[in-house]
Scaffold this active site. Structure first.
Site, short mmCIF file in Angstrom:
data_model
loop_
_atom_site.label_atom_id
_atom_site.label_comp_id
_atom_site.label_asym_id
_atom_site.label_seq_id
_atom_site.Cartn_x
_atom_site.Cartn_y
_atom_site.Cartn_z
N GLU A 105 -86.25 87.91 12.03
CA GLU A 105 -87.49 88.02 12.69
C GLU A 105 -87.08 89.11 13.84
O GLU A 105 -88.00 90.05 14.28
CB GLU A 105 -87.92 86.64 13.20
N GLU A 125 -86.86 78.53 7.25
CA GLU A 125 -87.36 77.68 8.02
C GLU A 125 -88.02 76.33 7.39
O GLU A 125 -88.19 75.13 7.69
CB GLU A 125 -88.58 78.23 8.85
#
Ligand code: NAI
Length: 699
Positions: A105, A125
């Site tokens: 990210e 995640e």
């Protein structure tokens, strides 16, 4: 500081340096933000390169900060990403080895990305029951396209950088480096080449579109529903990625954050995060320092070529460690080797194993009828019949022949490892290695630490377990160790439930709905009801006052051992594994109740689940209190990896925590009043009572 800042001519290089994988802990985030500031205020600097030292670009959130205020302290990851985006000078992410989760990210917030071949790229995640929380669901579809991005986000699996670079139209990587070694130089050169480009490209300004829009997301939702079963996160990944195609970027970000925060509080995510930490914790032993010098294991001997010996051997062959199997008779060896071959051959047939790999593995395997040929093995694992007398002979012999320093292990499932150790003059070299059947498949390995087991033996077998890809959990010596000692209580409850009015199919259905792969009766039929029968007979002598339902014994007296005899708690059609409710068994249970004078009652699914699961919890609490297990999370690991306990519940001890220990104690007090049940067993373990009264929990 956990990132270094260095200027090379007109390019500033920020190198994250937070071993082992440059986790984005608070100090690292701070150092990145400061580096960006510094570069922007230095007129000599024209471009910035962001990279990672050592084994990763960045593996994402720093697990050492999990759950602590530091994890979200400013500058949080979103702020750092914003600082990269807002940098007036181009920021180039130079990616190698690993860019995962927050690490990816962060790279997506940079203006440009250059990757070395071989880097593992992932947003994992979902494996913790979450979705990416720092823009991953909004930015990845913009650079990869919706479908590949959603695939990565829903699976959480890593994809190699060079494969991603081949996707048509991808904008994830602006350039591939020619090699990992050349990455930094090429990234700096790239930075110089774009030094004057304005405006700087931002992923947030790119479009996210799918040509079939709604239809595609409907397909994706249906697919995910089937796969995700008990977990809410995968479906939320679809929602978030869809939002990237429908909402403005910043609205999409808010939406992602809302989902992320809501998931954080779900029991499923709590369970997965717990297990992630539990697995790491289980490999550590309080009084055995991590730098304990280990013994070398270059060769292994296995005594006994039966069910377990064969499976155990395969683990080592798979890891490239030579194995010699010893038996008493050539026929037994031949049978054992044939089974190993059959196993590998079926893997080859299913395309799971290459022919040459299979041959390499078999070439590592030797057989022997003579102890003389195994005396130089570094580790010997005994897997002979479960009888103390037989084990005694084997260990006396091993003591006599094995080289000094060899580790002598027993795969016993119930016997006293200290007694076994005492058959030798080197009890410090003896340890229990309790594999689970099928031993080449099951992840769990209970490492049984005897009173005298040496610390370096413990350190060695724990790291050996990693090498053969097992989840090792340390257990002290007691009957049944952690797993089987607890399952005995679970089985007893299952029996009492029959006595009181339930049917095998009702019990199985209730606990399978809770999430167990298989209920106790279907499980018994699969494993063979005669195994428990033999154990009960032995225990009846050791513990004559222990209450049991007699139904399981009666079943065995009828010869109904399970699938292998074509009948057990259920009926089976030849060649099939479907469990068909049996009228005969039902009549047997009814008759048994009559003999006991029990008036059957209707038992709710909720009571079934509570009695089965809380029986594990109460015994688990005793095990913890006695120090047989070092941590509650170790018990959870045992149950998840060895007994099919539903993953989304996080193991029996975490489940009890989530229900609330006060409520667990209350339920146990209710069960004590059942006329047929074992009231004494349901006295809550002292540790459980104490924690409940202090408002605490196990984990
Ligand atoms: P098995 O009966 O399939 O195999 C035992 C093998 O040991 C036989 O091939 C036999 O010929 C050989 N053997 C017996 N005495 C010997 C001796 N003195 N020297 C050399 N070989 C000898 O038994 P299984 O199921 O493999 O169990 C072995 C051990 O593993 C037992 O201690 C058992 O409690 C334990 N265990 C079994 C599990 C299971 O699910 N079957 C699970 C975990 C542990």
């Amino acid at each position: 500081m956990t990132a270094e800042y260095k200027v090379h001519g007109d390019v500033a290089v920020i190198t994250m340096n937070n071993p082992p994988v440059n986790g984005l802990g608070h100090a690292t985030r701070m150092a990145i933000a400061q580096g960006i500031d510094q570069a922007n205020s230095d007129p000599a600097v024209k471009a910035v390169v962001l990279t990672g030292a050592g084994k990763a670009f960045s593996g994402g959130a720093d697990i050492k900060e999990f759950g602590s205020p530091k994890a979200t302290a400013e500058p949080n990851l979103l702020s750092v990403i914003l600082a990269c985006e807002n940098s007036a000078k181009p920021v180039v992410a130079a990616i190698h080895s690993v860019a995962m989760g927050g690490g990816l990210e962060l790279a997506l917030g940079c203006h440009y990305r250059i990757a070395a071949p071989g880097a593992n790229i992932a947003l994992p995640e979902v494996k913790l029951g979450l979705i990416p929380g720092a823009g991953g669901t909004q930015r990845l579809p913009r650079v990869l396209g919706v479908e590949p991005a959603l695939n990565m986000i829903v699976s959480g699996e890593p994809v190699k950088s060079e494969l991603l670079a081949q996707l048509p139209g991808q904008k994830l990587f602006d350039k591939m480096a020619s090699s990992p070694e050349a990455l930094l130089e090429e990234a700096m050169a790239f930075g110089r080449s774009v030094a004057d480009t304005r405006p700087l490209p931002l992923v947030r300004n790119m479009p996210s579109k799918h040509p079939m829009g709604d239809a595609y997301f409907q397909f994706a939702r249906n697919m995910v529903k089937g796969m995700a079963k008990n977990f809410p996160a995968p479906a939320k990944c679809v929602d978030a990625v869809e939002a990237s195609t429908k909402k403005k970027f910043d609205e999409g970000m808010t939406y992602e954050r809302e989902i992320f925060t809501a998931l954080m509080f779900t029991p499923e995510s709590r369970a997965l995060r717990h297990l992630f930490m539990a697995e790491r914790a289980a490999s550590k032993i309080g009084d055995v320092p991590e730098d304990t010098k280990q013994r070398e294991i270059k060769s292994v001997a296995v005594i006994g070529a039966g069910t377990m010996g064969g499976g155990i051997s395969m683990n080592f062959l798979n890891a490239g460690v030579p194995v010699t199997i010893l038996e008493m008779k050539q026929e037994a060896l031949d049978r054992g080797i044939a089974t190993i071959r059959k196993n590998y051959e079926s893997q080859v047939k299913r395309g799971k194993l290459k022919q040459d790999k299979y041959e390499q593995r078999m070439a590592l395997l030797k057989t022997s009828l003579s102890y003389d040929e195994i005396k130089d093995a570094d580790l010997v694992i005994e897997a002979v019949f479960e009888e103390m007398g037989v084990k005694q002979k084997v260990f006396e012999k091993l003591d006599e022949v094995m080289k000094k320093g060899a580790i002598l292990a027993s795969n016993t499932s119930t016997l006293d490892v200290d007694k076994i150790a005492a058959f030798t003059k080197r009890p410090e070299d003896v340890v229990g290695l309790h594999f689970f059947s099928p031993a080449n498949v099951m992840k769990l390995l209970e490492v049984v630490r005897g009173k005298k087991t040496a610390k370096d033996v413990m350190a060695t077998v724990m790291s050996m377990a990693k090498k053969i890809r097992k989840t090792a959990v340390v257990s002290g010596v007691c009957d049944g160790f952690i797993g089987n000692r607890m399952i005995e209580q679970y089985s007893r409850q299952a029996g009492f439930l029959l006595d009181e009015g339930a049917t095998p199919q009702q019990v199985d259905r209730a606990i399978e709905k809770f999430g167990f792969a298989m209920g106790p009766f279907r499980m018994g039929d699969l494993a063979g009801n005669d195994i428990g029968w033999a154990i009960r007979k032995r225990r009846a002598q050791e513990r004559p006052n222990m209450l049991y339902s007699r139904t399981a014994d009666k079943l065995c007296e009828l010869g109904r051992f399970g699938q292998k005899t074509g009948a057990g708690w259920y009926d089976y059609q030849e060649g099939k594994r479907d469990a068909i409710p049996s009228k005969l068994v039902e009549d047997m249970i009814v008759q048994h109740r009559k003999e006991l004078g029990i008036e059957p009652r209707k038992i709710s699914d909720e009571e079934i689940v509570q009695r089965l699961v809380f029986s594990l919890v109460n015994e688990g609490a005793h095990i913890l209190e006695e120090g047989i297990a070092a941590r509650a999370s170790d018990i959870d690991m045992v149950y998840i990896t060895g007994y099919g306990f539903p993953m989304h519940r996080g193991g029996p001890m975490l489940y009890a925590d989530q229900v609330g220990l006060f409520n667990v104690v209350q339920a146990m007090k209710r069960f004590q009043k059942n006329p047929r049940d074992d009231a004494k067993f349901w006295e809550p373990a002292p540790l459980l009572l104490k924690l409940a009264s202090e408002g605490k929990n196990f984990n």
